[in-house]
Design an enzyme around this catalytic site. Structure first.
Site, PDB file in Angstrom:
ATOM      1  N   THR A  13      15.869  18.182 -18.363  1.00 38.63           N
ATOM      2  CA  THR A  13      16.991  19.119 -18.272  1.00 38.63           C
ATOM      3  C   THR A  13      17.333  19.483 -16.828  1.00 38.63           C
ATOM      4  O   THR A  13      18.267  20.246 -16.589  1.00 38.63           O
ATOM      5  CB  THR A  13      16.681  20.404 -19.061  1.00 38.63           C
ATOM      6  N   GLY A  93       8.562  10.999  -8.139  1.00 36.50           N
ATOM      7  CA  GLY A  93       9.488  11.339  -7.069  1.00 36.50           C
ATOM      8  C   GLY A  93       9.392  12.796  -6.664  1.00 36.50           C
ATOM      9  O   GLY A  93      10.129  13.245  -5.791  1.00 36.50           O
ATOM     10  N   THR A  94       8.503  13.536  -7.290  1.00 33.16           N
ATOM     11  CA  THR A  94       8.279  14.936  -6.944  1.00 33.16           C
ATOM     12  C   THR A  94       7.718  15.033  -5.532  1.00 33.16           C
ATOM     13  O   THR A  94       6.915  14.193  -5.117  1.00 33.16           O
ATOM     14  CB  THR A  94       7.295  15.572  -7.940  1.00 33.16           C
ATOM     15  N   ALA A 117       6.843   8.133  -4.198  1.00 36.93           N
ATOM     16  CA  ALA A 117       7.711   8.003  -3.036  1.00 36.93           C
ATOM     17  C   ALA A 117       8.458   9.305  -2.810  1.00 36.93           C
ATOM     18  O   ALA A 117       8.825   9.991  -3.769  1.00 36.93           O
ATOM     19  CB  ALA A 117       8.700   6.853  -3.219  1.00 36.93           C
ATOM     20  N   HIS A 149      19.813  19.657   2.287  1.00 41.05           N
ATOM     21  CA  HIS A 149      19.760  19.465   0.837  1.00 41.05           C
ATOM     22  C   HIS A 149      20.445  20.625   0.122  1.00 41.05           C
ATOM     23  O   HIS A 149      20.764  21.652   0.733  1.00 41.05           O
ATOM     24  CB  HIS A 149      18.315  19.352   0.348  1.00 41.05           C
ATOM     25  N   LYS A 153      16.824  23.305  -3.658  1.00 42.80           N
ATOM     26  CA  LYS A 153      15.614  22.573  -3.285  1.00 42.80           C
ATOM     27  C   LYS A 153      14.550  23.541  -2.785  1.00 42.80           C
ATOM     28  O   LYS A 153      14.822  24.401  -1.954  1.00 42.80           O
ATOM     29  CB  LYS A 153      15.918  21.524  -2.213  1.00 42.80           C
TER      30      LYS A 153
END
Length: 258
Positions: A13, A93-94, A117, A149, A153
């Site tokens: 979500t 990807g965290t 990564a 960003h 974030k």
């Protein structure tokens, strides 16, 4: 393992979760079989979303080959541990992990393949190569790293900025990092300036500035939407499926290494 890898997505979500679901549904080289979230929502764009607390059981019941995770560090560490127990590969990807959480991921990689990564953009991979070459060629130039960003974030500097800084450290050795400047703060020899900006819905911008006395070089990358990260992560999931336990990086996917 099935002919195409059976994929699970966590954080379904969230911003990246929604991108992953949308793109996975369009691809023919994988089969999206499971989506979970810690938030209460029955479906996302027609894809059923299960409770993340049931992930350990659902990984087995759905015969998942690879899990793709863009969530938060604590949750991600738990999800990857569940993958290790279930024999499921993990693409992570965290960013923003602490030492203990990084160790948990490393431990999981002893049982299953784990690919982590800070950025799944092929453009960022090219930027990293360019930065390493420039830093090596301009050893006396000052270095400043700036990232921008979206306003949601959490970690700063971004994981990608930290990766760029680690690349620079490998070439120059460890140098003090100055995060922003205020007041009377002249630049010290060898320091690296680091600047994090948060605004609106910016998917990601990274700029590395190398400055000499009479010239400067600026290397930058701008992501126009999150789809670039989601597509790269799904490429990584397809590539990782069926590989042996161990720690992998996105460079191996780009170079299609065995």
């Amino acid at each position: 393992m099935s002919e195409v890898p059976r994929i699970a997505v966590t954080g379904a979500t969230g911003r990246m979760g929604r991108e992953l679901l949308a793109l996975a549904s369009e691809r023919g080289d994988l089969d999206l079989v499971l989506a979970v979230s810690g938030s209460a929502e029955d479906e996302v764009d027609g894809v059923p979303v299960a409770d993340a607390e049931a992930l350990p059981r659902l990984l087995v019941e759905n015969e998942v080959d690879v899990l793709v995770d863009f969530t938060a560090p604590a949750a991600s560490a738990e999800y990857v541990a569940a993958c290790a127990d279930a024999g499921v590969a993990a693409v992570v990807g965290t960013t923003g992990f602490d030492v203990e959480q990084e160790a948990a991921l490393d431990q999981a990689s002893e049982s299953v393949p784990v690919l982590k990564a800070s950025n799944f953009s092929r453009g960022i991979a090219a930027l990293r190569r360019a930065v390493r070459e420039a830093v090596a060629a301009l050893p006396d130039f000052d270095v400043e790293v700036t990232e921008t960003h979206h306003n949601g974030k959490r970690d700063a500097p971004s994981g990608t900025a930290n990766t760029l800084l680690e690349d620079i450290d490998e070439l120059r050795g460890d140098h003090p990092r100055v995060h922003g400047r205020e007041g009377d703060q002249s630049r010290e020899d060898g320091e690296i300036g680091v600047h994090a900006r948060r605004a609106g819905g910016v998917p990601g911008e990274h700029d590395v500035l190398l400055g000499g006395d009479h010239e400067y070089l600026s290397l930058s990358h701008t992501a126009l939407d999150r789809g670039v990260f989601a597509d790269g992560a799904l490429d990584a999931a397809v590539w990782l499926s069926g590989r042996g336990a161990g720690w992998y990086d996105f460079g191996a996917v780009i170079n299609d290494e065995e």
